[in-house]
Design a protein around this motif. Structure first.
Motif, PDB file in Angstrom:
ATOM      1  N   PHE A   1      17.984  16.264  19.825  1.00  0.00           N
ATOM      2  CA  PHE A   1      18.905  17.410  19.798  1.00  0.00           C
ATOM      3  C   PHE A   1      18.218  18.768  19.686  1.00  0.00           C
ATOM      4  CE2 PHE A   1      20.909  13.776  17.525  1.00  0.00           C
ATOM      5  CZ  PHE A   1      21.879  13.456  18.464  1.00  0.00           C
ATOM      6  N   GLY A   2      16.888  18.776  19.507  1.00  0.00           N
ATOM      7  CA  GLY A   2      16.200  20.026  19.219  1.00  0.00           C
ATOM      8  C   GLY A   2      16.296  21.073  20.323  1.00  0.00           C
ATOM      9  N   LYS A   3      16.871  22.215  19.997  1.00  0.00           N
ATOM     10  CA  LYS A   3      16.998  23.331  20.937  1.00  0.00           C
ATOM     11  C   LYS A   3      16.546  24.653  20.316  1.00  0.00           C
ATOM     12  CE  LYS A   3      20.804  21.395  23.675  1.00  0.00           C
ATOM     13  NZ  LYS A   3      22.192  21.600  24.146  1.00  0.00           N
ATOM     14  N   HIS A   4      16.748  24.798  19.013  1.00  0.00           N
ATOM     15  CA  HIS A   4      16.452  26.056  18.340  1.00  0.00           C
ATOM     16  C   HIS A   4      15.187  25.900  17.493  1.00  0.00           C
ATOM     17  CE1 HIS A   4      20.819  25.997  19.109  1.00  0.00           C
ATOM     18  NE2 HIS A   4      20.650  27.274  19.372  1.00  0.00           N
ATOM     19  N   LYS A   5      14.163  26.679  17.815  1.00  0.00           N
ATOM     20  CA  LYS A   5      12.866  26.568  17.150  1.00  0.00           C
ATOM     21  C   LYS A   5      12.960  26.997  15.691  1.00  0.00           C
ATOM     22  CE  LYS A   5      10.741  25.211  20.868  1.00  0.00           C
ATOM     23  NZ  LYS A   5      10.237  23.820  20.988  1.00  0.00           N
ATOM     24  N   LEU A   6      12.348  26.209  14.833  1.00  0.00           N
ATOM     25  CA  LEU A   6      12.343  26.517  13.406  1.00  0.00           C
ATOM     26  C   LEU A   6      11.339  27.614  13.072  1.00  0.00           C
ATOM     27  CD1 LEU A   6      13.228  25.784  10.485  1.00  0.00           C
ATOM     28  CD2 LEU A   6      11.421  24.051  10.481  1.00  0.00           C
ATOM     29  N   ALA A   7      10.124  27.475  13.571  1.00  0.00           N
ATOM     30  CA  ALA A   7       9.059  28.468  13.318  1.00  0.00           C
ATOM     31  C   ALA A   7       8.149  28.477  14.540  1.00  0.00           C
ATOM     32  CB  ALA A   7       8.296  28.118  12.049  1.00  0.00           C
ATOM     33  N   PRO A   8       8.575  29.090  15.635  1.00  0.00           N
ATOM     34  CA  PRO A   8       7.847  28.991  16.902  1.00  0.00           C
ATOM     35  C   PRO A   8       6.417  29.517  16.858  1.00  0.00           C
ATOM     36  CG  PRO A   8       9.548  30.690  17.009  1.00  0.00           C
ATOM     37  CD  PRO A   8       9.796  29.902  15.765  1.00  0.00           C
ATOM     38  N   LEU A   9       6.134  30.488  15.996  1.00  0.00           N
ATOM     39  CA  LEU A   9       4.784  31.044  15.922  1.00  0.00           C
ATOM     40  C   LEU A   9       3.858  30.220  15.036  1.00  0.00           C
ATOM     41  CD1 LEU A   9       5.594  34.868  15.658  1.00  0.00           C
ATOM     42  CD2 LEU A   9       5.023  33.515  17.699  1.00  0.00           C
ATOM     43  N   ILE A  10       4.430  29.271  14.297  1.00  0.00           N
ATOM     44  CA  ILE A  10       3.637  28.451  13.383  1.00  0.00           C
ATOM     45  C   ILE A  10       3.537  27.016  13.887  1.00  0.00           C
ATOM     46  CG2 ILE A  10       3.480  27.524  11.039  1.00  0.00           C
ATOM     47  CD1 ILE A  10       4.908  30.015  10.051  1.00  0.00           C
ATOM     48  N   SER A  11       4.686  26.423  14.195  1.00  0.00           N
ATOM     49  CA  SER A  11       4.730  25.038  14.657  1.00  0.00           C
ATOM     50  C   SER A  11       5.805  24.927  15.729  1.00  0.00           C
ATOM     51  CB  SER A  11       5.037  24.105  13.477  1.00  0.00           C
ATOM     52  OG  SER A  11       4.962  22.753  13.864  1.00  0.00           O
ATOM     53  N   PRO A  12       5.444  25.182  16.983  1.00  0.00           N
ATOM     54  CA  PRO A  12       6.441  25.249  18.066  1.00  0.00           C
ATOM     55  C   PRO A  12       7.244  23.969  18.275  1.00  0.00           C
ATOM     56  CG  PRO A  12       4.321  26.145  18.769  1.00  0.00           C
ATOM     57  CD  PRO A  12       4.085  25.490  17.456  1.00  0.00           C
ATOM     58  N   GLY A  13       6.727  22.842  17.840  1.00  0.00           N
ATOM     59  CA  GLY A  13       7.430  21.584  18.058  1.00  0.00           C
ATOM     60  C   GLY A  13       8.581  21.333  17.119  1.00  0.00           C
ATOM     61  N   LYS A  14       8.670  22.098  16.039  1.00  0.00           N
ATOM     62  CA  LYS A  14       9.727  21.870  15.049  1.00  0.00           C
ATOM     63  C   LYS A  14      10.980  22.668  15.392  1.00  0.00           C
ATOM     64  CE  LYS A  14       6.763  20.649  11.160  1.00  0.00           C
ATOM     65  NZ  LYS A  14       5.571  20.445  12.011  1.00  0.00           N
ATOM     66  N   SER A  15      12.133  22.066  15.139  1.00  0.00           N
ATOM     67  CA  SER A  15      13.409  22.709  15.438  1.00  0.00           C
ATOM     68  C   SER A  15      14.324  22.666  14.224  1.00  0.00           C
ATOM     69  CB  SER A  15      14.104  22.004  16.615  1.00  0.00           C
ATOM     70  OG  SER A  15      14.478  20.676  16.252  1.00  0.00           O
ATOM     71  N   TRP A  16      15.323  23.555  14.230  1.00  0.00           N
ATOM     72  CA  TRP A  16      16.326  23.542  13.170  1.00  0.00           C
ATOM     73  C   TRP A  16      17.115  22.239  13.196  1.00  0.00           C
ATOM     74  CZ3 TRP A  16      16.482  26.510   9.075  1.00  0.00           C
ATOM     75  CH2 TRP A  16      15.878  27.777   9.120  1.00  0.00           C
TER      76      TRP A  16
END
Length: 275
Positions: A163-178
């Motif tokens: 379901f990942g669409k919205h980046k959690l911390a794109p400048l730190i860990s681009p693969g993680k999402s809200w």
């Protein structure tokens, strides 16, 4: 890579479980074996930390040895629970208040140079001591706390993939999402719902709402622990903290979430014992 990850996991997991369940408890003969086991983890993690943080000179070379000495000395605080609680509360403040600021400001480790000796100890030693503290509650209690990180990571991965669409911390860990973070939280809440509460001292006296609130807090700090190590690696241009664990990277890569979870869980546990 996947094959190597599986092989490494199959080799390490029995060792960790055997140590948790079969090494002597504190207060019994041979209890120092568990402290020594935790100390070995601290030494490996501190060796990676001196590389990651950019320490230089003699201090970088002797840092793992210094860490082992300091950890051994601090382990005696197990017999002074009030002092140990103060240490765990201090570590909890770091993860709950300082870390969000650090992630927001993106402070650079390199600016601190060899002062990172102290920051490394602030990150590593409370977690190592928490391993000693939580095992006094019993091996199943410690395993239950460790499993929070595993459940959160696994649920976040699958929810993020799906379901990942919205980046959690794109400048730190681009693969993680809200969406992945929400999935991790949901997974831990379900886990906490079914977890036997009598594993912990007076655990059965706490309401379900309190248990779920604790689970939510521990999940939140696990994410911050993960992100903080990712920030450090990104700042120095490292993919993994080391290659000590083939297929998995380094020790810090495997315990980044636990560095945050363990002291907060230990603070909660010690508070229940003392108050």
């Amino acid at each position: 890579m996947l094959k190597m990850r599986i092989i490494t996991a199959l080799l390490l997991l029995p060792v960790v479980l055997a140590a948790i369940f079969y090494l002597p408890q504190m207060g019994s003969s041979g209890a120092l074996a568990w402290i020594a086991f935790c100390g070995l983890i601290m030494v490996a993690a501190s060796w990676e930390w001196q590389r990651l943080s950019g320490m230089q000179g003699v201090i970088a070379k002797i840092y793992p040895l210094l860490t082992a000495v300091v950890f051994t000395l601090l382990s005696q605080l197990i017999y002074a629970p009030s002092a140990l609680l103060g240490l765990m509360l201090g570590a909890s403040v770091f993860w709950l208040i300082v870390t969000p600021c650090w992630l927001s400001k993106k402070w650079k480790l390199a600016n601190a140079a060899n002062l990172n000796v102290l920051l490394g100890w602030a990150l590593l030693l409370p977690a190592g001591l928490a391993l000693v503290v939580l095992r006094t509650a019993g091996p199943w209690a410690l395993l239950a706390v460790l499993a929070i990180a595993w459940v959160a990571d696994s649920a976040a991965y699958f929810f993020g993939k799906a379901f990942g669409k919205h980046k959690l911390a794109p400048l730190i860990s681009p693969g993680k999402s809200w969406e992945g973070a929400a999935g991790g939280l949901l997974g831990v809440l379900v886990y906490a719902f079914f977890l036997p509460k009598n594993l912990f001292f007076h655990g059965e006296l706490l309401s379900l709402g309190v248990w779920l609130a604790i689970a939510a807090v521990l999940t939140a700090v696990s994410v911050m622990g993960d992100l903080l190590e990712s920030l450090f690696k990104r700042q120095i241009g490292m993919k993994d903290s080391s290659r000590l664990l083939p297929g998995h990277g380094g020790v810090l890569d495997r315990v980044d979430s636990l560095l945050a979870i363990l002291p907060v869980a230990a603070a909660i546990y010690l508070s229940s014992l003392l108050f």
